[in-house]
Design an enzyme around this catalytic site. Sequence first.
Site, PDB file in Angstrom:
ATOM      1  N   LYS A 135      -3.779 -36.638   2.359  1.00  0.00           N
ATOM      2  CA  LYS A 135      -4.644 -35.669   1.693  1.00  0.00           C
ATOM      3  C   LYS A 135      -3.852 -34.932   0.629  1.00  0.00           C
ATOM      4  O   LYS A 135      -2.628 -34.859   0.791  1.00  0.00           O
ATOM      5  CB  LYS A 135      -5.257 -34.673   2.689  1.00  0.00           C
ATOM      6  CG  LYS A 135      -4.309 -33.997   3.688  1.00  0.00           C
ATOM      7  CD  LYS A 135      -3.099 -33.232   3.309  1.00  0.00           C
ATOM      8  CE  LYS A 135      -3.164 -32.107   2.364  1.00  0.00           C
ATOM      9  NZ  LYS A 135      -1.827 -31.472   2.134  1.00  0.00           N
ATOM     10  N   TYR A 220      -7.945 -28.185   3.778  1.00  0.00           N
ATOM     11  CA  TYR A 220      -8.079 -28.070   5.243  1.00  0.00           C
ATOM     12  C   TYR A 220      -9.238 -27.141   5.604  1.00  0.00           C
ATOM     13  O   TYR A 220      -9.948 -27.368   6.575  1.00  0.00           O
ATOM     14  CB  TYR A 220      -6.796 -27.513   5.869  1.00  0.00           C
ATOM     15  CG  TYR A 220      -5.636 -28.472   5.902  1.00  0.00           C
ATOM     16  CD1 TYR A 220      -5.483 -29.373   6.952  1.00  0.00           C
ATOM     17  CD2 TYR A 220      -4.668 -28.462   4.909  1.00  0.00           C
ATOM     18  CE1 TYR A 220      -4.409 -30.245   6.993  1.00  0.00           C
ATOM     19  CE2 TYR A 220      -3.589 -29.327   4.943  1.00  0.00           C
ATOM     20  CZ  TYR A 220      -3.467 -30.219   5.992  1.00  0.00           C
ATOM     21  OH  TYR A 220      -2.409 -31.079   6.028  1.00  0.00           O
TER      22      TYR A 220
HETATM   23  P1  NAD Z   1       7.691 -34.815  -0.588  1.00  0.00           P
HETATM   24  O1  NAD Z   1       7.917 -34.366  -1.972  1.00  0.00           O
HETATM   25  O2  NAD Z   1       8.582 -34.306   0.491  1.00  0.00           O
HETATM   26  O3  NAD Z   1       7.735 -36.419  -0.522  1.00  0.00           O
HETATM   27  C1  NAD Z   1       7.235 -37.242  -1.543  1.00  0.00           C
HETATM   28  C2  NAD Z   1       8.020 -38.556  -1.573  1.00  0.00           C
HETATM   29  O4  NAD Z   1       7.547 -39.336  -2.676  1.00  0.00           O
HETATM   30  C3  NAD Z   1       9.511 -38.351  -1.753  1.00  0.00           C
HETATM   31  O5  NAD Z   1      10.204 -39.192  -0.876  1.00  0.00           O
HETATM   32  C4  NAD Z   1       9.750 -38.814  -3.198  1.00  0.00           C
HETATM   33  O6  NAD Z   1      11.036 -39.358  -3.394  1.00  0.00           O
HETATM   34  C5  NAD Z   1       8.675 -39.877  -3.348  1.00  0.00           C
HETATM   35  N1  NAD Z   1       8.347 -40.167  -4.739  1.00  0.00           N
HETATM   36  C6  NAD Z   1       8.208 -41.406  -5.242  1.00  0.00           C
HETATM   37  N2  NAD Z   1       7.923 -41.354  -6.551  1.00  0.00           N
HETATM   38  C7  NAD Z   1       7.880 -40.058  -6.890  1.00  0.00           C
HETATM   39  C8  NAD Z   1       7.659 -39.375  -8.126  1.00  0.00           C
HETATM   40  N3  NAD Z   1       7.374 -40.032  -9.252  1.00  0.00           N
HETATM   41  N4  NAD Z   1       7.698 -38.031  -8.124  1.00  0.00           N
HETATM   42  C9  NAD Z   1       7.936 -37.340  -6.977  1.00  0.00           C
HETATM   43  N5  NAD Z   1       8.174 -37.949  -5.774  1.00  0.00           N
HETATM   44  C10 NAD Z   1       8.150 -39.288  -5.746  1.00  0.00           C
HETATM   45  O7  NAD Z   1       6.168 -34.500  -0.257  1.00  0.00           O
HETATM   46  P2  NAD Z   1       5.469 -34.401   1.169  1.00  0.00           P
HETATM   47  O8  NAD Z   1       5.416 -32.998   1.582  1.00  0.00           O
HETATM   48  O9  NAD Z   1       6.047 -35.409   2.083  1.00  0.00           O
HETATM   49  O10 NAD Z   1       3.970 -34.796   0.756  1.00  0.00           O
HETATM   50  C11 NAD Z   1       3.600 -36.140   0.481  1.00  0.00           C
HETATM   51  C12 NAD Z   1       2.083 -36.280   0.654  1.00  0.00           C
HETATM   52  O11 NAD Z   1       1.751 -35.995   1.998  1.00  0.00           O
HETATM   53  C13 NAD Z   1       1.272 -35.310  -0.188  1.00  0.00           C
HETATM   54  O12 NAD Z   1       0.110 -35.932  -0.639  1.00  0.00           O
HETATM   55  C14 NAD Z   1       0.927 -34.190   0.765  1.00  0.00           C
HETATM   56  O13 NAD Z   1      -0.284 -33.524   0.439  1.00  0.00           O
HETATM   57  C15 NAD Z   1       0.810 -34.949   2.068  1.00  0.00           C
HETATM   58  N6  NAD Z   1       1.115 -34.100   3.241  1.00  0.00           N
HETATM   59  C16 NAD Z   1       0.265 -34.140   4.291  1.00  0.00           C
HETATM   60  C17 NAD Z   1       0.516 -33.371   5.395  1.00  0.00           C
HETATM   61  C18 NAD Z   1      -0.427 -33.422   6.564  1.00  0.00           C
HETATM   62  O14 NAD Z   1      -0.262 -32.612   7.485  1.00  0.00           O
HETATM   63  N7  NAD Z   1      -1.381 -34.346   6.594  1.00  0.00           N
HETATM   64  C19 NAD Z   1       1.641 -32.560   5.451  1.00  0.00           C
HETATM   65  C20 NAD Z   1       2.511 -32.561   4.375  1.00  0.00           C
HETATM   66  C21 NAD Z   1       2.239 -33.351   3.268  1.00  0.00           C
END
Ligand code: NAD
Length: 363
Positions: A135, A220
């Site tokens: 999401k 949410y």
């Molecule tokens: P994050 O920034 O920690 O991770 C993103 C990952 O994508 C990193 O490993 C990064 O290296 C990679 N990536 C690849 N190409 C990229 C680019 N061009 N620019 C930036 N990063 C790049 O983010 P996150 O907190 O893990 O969130 C990722 C997704 O998960 C989001 O869509 C977020 O909304 C979702 N999320 C959901 C929940 C949930 O409870 N369902 C919780 C947190 C995050």
Amino acid sequence: MKSLTRRTALKQMGIAGSGLALAPSLFATDRLPEDRKLGVALVGLGNYATIMLGPALKETQHCYLAGLVTGTPAKADKWAKEYNVPQKNIYNYETFDQIADNDEIDIIYIVLPNFMHAEYTIRAAEAGKHVICEKPMALTSAECEEMIAACKKADRILSIGYRLQYERHHQEVMRLGQNKVHGPIHLIESGLAYRVRRPGIWRLDKEKGGGGAIMDLGVYCIQAARYTTGKEPISVTAQAYTYDSEWFKDIHETVMWQMEFPGGTIAHAVTSYSTYVDRHFVSAEKGWFECQPSFNGRGTSGRTHEGPMDLPQVSQQATQMDDVASSIKEKRSPLVTGEEGLTDLRLIEAILSAADNGRKVML
Ligand code: NAD
């Protein structure tokens, strides 16, 4: 955390919800799944994948971590060791499409920044794989429609990472709300907010995050209002505020909105990247119920006017991924479909339009 099987969990809570409508038929079958666990490839090994999804895949019964997609070889090595992932199942963003030739990978789970969701979901479907996308589903409802069409065309399942639809307190909120256990609901107050200030973070970049806290956290509260009532809103009003213009140049810092549901329920919600809120409160004609903390991924606590909800913590993510894997084996819809994500994106667009124009938007 001890995870419950889907059937046990749903039996204990007395419903087998489709998330929005209570639909016992979805889980009522006794069909036995195939023996094989399905292979999941995680795309993007950032925070959520590392802290929540990887560990949950050690608890799942119908799927396991079979593949990785990452641009960072050091992360690939670390994960491969910890999760026993063979080198041939490790991809980067250039080799991603070659997953099409890998029979060990059945499901591709997109855990990338929001602006990459649509592209990678469509490419995953074109590679012949089922998809779970985090999401918010995408940056716009038009992208969501393209993602749904791509998965339909490839005859693959598309699910969204709405883990709370598998969380016991939220399932109890659905039961109490949709069955009007304490009478019709008049008021819902929800909020999810936390402070975000980090240079270069994609969440604060409109092009990459899609519009700040409303996309990331507000979604949410939108979900919760819909699954508490089991209804779709008929109108929205909204207000947006930005005080810290150093950090919030083209996205709103705080958004408040009101959703009016058929029958007279008003849901008032708030989201922000500047303060801390995590609650979902529901006031019905003969009582109230609430979750606080509510939406965060580490644990929910719930109570009603009669006392605490005595419910176990389950691994939402393990239950979620097991449901998607079982749905593939059983050839049925998962609990959460792509259409859920599309509905929420349409609502976000309506809320932002209402905030920007200062007018009620009829839906
Ligand atoms: P994050 O920034 O920690 O991770 C993103 C990952 O994508 C990193 O490993 C990064 O290296 C990679 N990536 C690849 N190409 C990229 C680019 N061009 N620019 C930036 N990063 C790049 O983010 P996150 O907190 O893990 O969130 C990722 C997704 O998960 C989001 O869509 C977020 O909304 C979702 N999320 C959901 C929940 C949930 O409870 N369902 C919780 C947190 C995050």
